[in-house]
Write a protein that holds these residues in place. Sequence first.
Motif, mmCIF file in Angstrom:
data_model
loop_
_atom_site.group_PDB
_atom_site.id
_atom_site.type_symbol
_atom_site.label_atom_id
_atom_site.label_comp_id
_atom_site.label_asym_id
_atom_site.label_seq_id
_atom_site.Cartn_x
_atom_site.Cartn_y
_atom_site.Cartn_z
ATOM 1 N N ILE A 162 0.874 -1.169 0.000
ATOM 2 C CA ILE A 162 0.000 0.000 0.000
ATOM 3 C C ILE A 162 0.913 1.221 0.000
ATOM 4 N N LEU A 163 0.912 1.938 -1.101
ATOM 5 C CA LEU A 163 1.803 3.084 -1.224
ATOM 6 C C LEU A 163 1.442 4.163 -0.209
ATOM 7 N N ASN A 164 2.456 4.828 0.325
ATOM 8 C CA ASN A 164 2.225 5.930 1.249
ATOM 9 C C ASN A 164 1.356 7.002 0.596
ATOM 10 N N GLY A 165 0.546 7.635 1.396
ATOM 11 C CA GLY A 165 -0.260 8.762 0.935
ATOM 12 C C GLY A 165 -0.251 9.857 1.975
ATOM 13 N N ILE A 166 -0.431 11.086 1.548
ATOM 14 C CA ILE A 166 -0.395 12.221 2.466
ATOM 15 C C ILE A 166 -1.509 13.204 2.131
ATOM 16 N N GLU A 167 -1.778 14.079 3.085
ATOM 17 C CA GLU A 167 -2.698 15.173 2.864
ATOM 18 C C GLU A 167 -2.018 16.220 1.982
#
Length: 353
Positions: A162-167
């Motif tokens: 699950i690839l990192n995600g950010i705001e």
Amino acid sequence: MNILIFFPSIDNGGPTNVVLSLLKGLNKNKNINIHAVYFWGDNDNNLDVINSCCDSIYKLDKVNLKSLYKLLAIIKEIKPDIVHSHCLVPDFFNYILSLCYSYKSVSTLHCNLDEDYINEYGFIKSHSYKFIHKYILMKINNVVSVSKSVLKAIPEVKAKTILNGIEELKTPLYKDNLDVINLLYVGRLIKRKNISFLISCITEINKIRNKKIKLTIVGDGELKSILKIKSGKNISFIDFNDNPFACGVENTFFINPSLSEGMPIAVLEALSLGLPVLLSSIPAHIEINDKMTDGVQLFDFNFESINNAIESMLIDCNNIGYRNKIKSQFQDNFSLNTMSDNYVLEYKLMLEG
């Protein structure tokens, strides 16, 4: 769904920032109760974020039996369906307690255990820690990696990615001299980040090619004083802060010459602002490049390759709407919602199994 998120520190760093993004995403789901446990750190801003997202938050003492017993008491009190741990020590505690208490366990693997551990801990400790961590990951119910590349060191471990995600960041970028090429690096100043190589290359390009390149380095670390001595007048240093991109200008290229990464948060933050990124051609960066049709140029570890990457990016940036395309592709692949939705799906599959 009752989820306990267990991580080492609330201080700024890769795993901490991923956890903060995950908490923000999970908090939007009203069917999930979130609890957080950590060991150390002193960052009021991060603590405020955690408090705003979680039903409860607990701080353990040092890594000892007392903390293990305290965590067991917390688990008995909140009765989590899932304990989601991050990094070696939380993974170890998670595994031990899963043997005596009924819940689903999951770990997120944030780094390549071969490359990161040897740079962080040295030869002897790194091999010991890798052996222990690999054993734990093989025993934990479920493992998630932040990129495919981090699994290369432990092919025995079955994991989903699950690839990192950010705001998305909203930091305004100010205008500056358009005749100057502005490069920005944000991160730790340690050997693995390869900043000495970057400084040498930029100094050489300015000297031989007569380019006007300014490099701003935002961060702290054990090599900071040495790097400052090596730097020339076009290279400046800023201490790490909670808004590292505030020094960015509209014609900035973000650059990361790292030797190894899991899935670098600072690069994703730059893309969220619509900043083009220049990245060393390591596996994690190649994965980012594969997801982005615009905004990424890869380079090899030599002077000529960095120079060519800068030249190519200067040409690309002349295209109308280029930065908006970068932002759009960031949202499609690395947003906070995309990451948290994937984790919620994984949690549901775990409980159904």
